[in-house]
Design a protein around this motif. Sequence first.
Motif, PDB file in Angstrom:
ATOM      1  N   VAL A 156      46.044  34.812  77.441  1.00  0.00           N
ATOM      2  CA  VAL A 156      46.913  34.277  76.388  1.00  0.00           C
ATOM      3  C   VAL A 156      48.179  35.122  76.244  1.00  0.00           C
ATOM      4  O   VAL A 156      49.281  34.586  76.054  1.00  0.00           O
ATOM      5  N   ALA A 157      48.048  36.452  76.346  1.00  0.00           N
ATOM      6  CA  ALA A 157      49.225  37.320  76.238  1.00  0.00           C
ATOM      7  C   ALA A 157      50.204  37.055  77.377  1.00  0.00           C
ATOM      8  O   ALA A 157      51.426  37.023  77.171  1.00  0.00           O
ATOM      9  N   MET A 158      49.697  36.851  78.593  1.00  0.00           N
ATOM     10  CA  MET A 158      50.583  36.562  79.711  1.00  0.00           C
ATOM     11  C   MET A 158      51.250  35.202  79.542  1.00  0.00           C
ATOM     12  O   MET A 158      52.441  35.032  79.861  1.00  0.00           O
ATOM     13  N   GLY A 213      43.975  38.415  82.902  1.00  0.00           N
ATOM     14  CA  GLY A 213      42.663  38.274  82.275  1.00  0.00           C
ATOM     15  C   GLY A 213      41.614  39.130  82.955  1.00  0.00           C
ATOM     16  O   GLY A 213      40.784  39.767  82.302  1.00  0.00           O
ATOM     17  N   TRP A 214      41.663  39.187  84.285  1.00  0.00           N
ATOM     18  CA  TRP A 214      40.715  40.045  85.014  1.00  0.00           C
ATOM     19  C   TRP A 214      40.956  41.526  84.718  1.00  0.00           C
ATOM     20  O   TRP A 214      40.003  42.302  84.607  1.00  0.00           O
ATOM     21  N   PRO A 247      55.016  47.724  80.126  1.00  0.00           N
ATOM     22  CA  PRO A 247      54.181  48.462  79.171  1.00  0.00           C
ATOM     23  C   PRO A 247      53.027  47.672  78.593  1.00  0.00           C
ATOM     24  O   PRO A 247      52.133  48.264  77.973  1.00  0.00           O
ATOM     25  N   MET A 248      53.000  46.359  78.766  1.00  0.00           N
ATOM     26  CA  MET A 248      51.912  45.579  78.177  1.00  0.00           C
ATOM     27  C   MET A 248      50.570  45.876  78.844  1.00  0.00           C
ATOM     28  O   MET A 248      49.516  45.622  78.259  1.00  0.00           O
ATOM     29  N   PHE A 249      50.593  46.450  80.052  1.00  0.00           N
ATOM     30  CA  PHE A 249      49.341  46.697  80.767  1.00  0.00           C
ATOM     31  C   PHE A 249      48.433  47.646  79.990  1.00  0.00           C
ATOM     32  O   PHE A 249      47.228  47.429  79.908  1.00  0.00           O
ATOM     33  N   ALA A 306      51.550  40.995  70.348  1.00  0.00           N
ATOM     34  CA  ALA A 306      52.027  42.350  70.624  1.00  0.00           C
ATOM     35  C   ALA A 306      52.225  42.569  72.120  1.00  0.00           C
ATOM     36  O   ALA A 306      53.221  43.153  72.563  1.00  0.00           O
ATOM     37  N   GLY A 307      51.264  42.100  72.927  1.00  0.00           N
ATOM     38  CA  GLY A 307      51.407  42.237  74.366  1.00  0.00           C
ATOM     39  C   GLY A 307      52.584  41.455  74.909  1.00  0.00           C
ATOM     40  O   GLY A 307      53.328  41.938  75.773  1.00  0.00           O
ATOM     41  N   ALA A 308      52.784  40.236  74.382  1.00  0.00           N
ATOM     42  CA  ALA A 308      53.922  39.431  74.827  1.00  0.00           C
ATOM     43  C   ALA A 308      55.241  40.075  74.436  1.00  0.00           C
ATOM     44  O   ALA A 308      56.223  40.015  75.192  1.00  0.00           O
TER      45      ALA A 308
END
Length: 293
Positions: free
Chosen positions: A137-139, A161-162, A114-116, A98-100
């Motif tokens: 993983v999403a990035m 990730g951070w 918008p993934m943030f 979904a984030g990707a």
Amino acid sequence: MTSDRRDAEPVPSARRQARAVRLGPRSIAALALISAIGVMAFGWPLLADSTSGLAHSKDAPWLFAALLPMLLAVVVATIADTGLDAKAIAMLGVLAAAGAAMRPLGAGTAGIEPMFFLMVLAGRVLGPGFGFVLGSVAMFASALLTGGVGPWMPFQMLTMGWVSMGAGFLPGPDRLRGRRELVMLSVYGAVAAVVYGLIMNLQGWPYIAGMTSGVSFVPGDPLNENLTRYIAYCLATSLGWDLPRAIVTVILTCTLGGTVLKALRRATRRAAFDTPVSFAPAPTSGHRTRQTS
């Protein structure tokens, strides 16, 4: 006629709450190690000599090669500490996908990413360890989807990730709800969106040539003077992307945050990640009840 009062008793709130995936000692050690390597990867160019010939285009493959097994180590450590099962891995895959899929909606145009907001909300509900793996993983998946594969990709994975991990450390995961929680997440999302850009600038700033001395990296100069130039560089170049990214994150968190948080917590409750799995022996034929006519 008597009624069973147990049916009328409310379920304790602790049973209704979605429990984040907790951090055990192995998970903490793995996250600390990978974060330390990330800090060194971002910061060492500030201390390196310009004549060394080293650049992120050369060290990025090595960082990426180290990052993947260490991400796997975080997952394995979390499984060993908490006993996560296929349900958690499936949720990780769904949220990462979904984030990707959300990243190309803005494609980084003017900082519209918008993934943030999803990474922040997922890290809030599912905890820092799960959040770190999810953000990375999403990035990675979004880079493959958008063709954004390059020396910057492992650094983007670490930084995202951070961002998601930090949301898992926010206070009041079991108590804070409603408008106050959304305000807190909006503030964190805005700060994290700006800090993401500031950190990512370290990936390329020391190697960009042809700029004026007022904003360019000068090898051998004191660290405080280079940091002053770095801040000037960020203000002159990336702030136009960082601020819109923060604004978009705040808007999406305020408008969609409540619904997304409820959905994530409902899915987490049903998955019951913190429930220990036990196996009971199957009943023997002698214990079966037979009906007689």
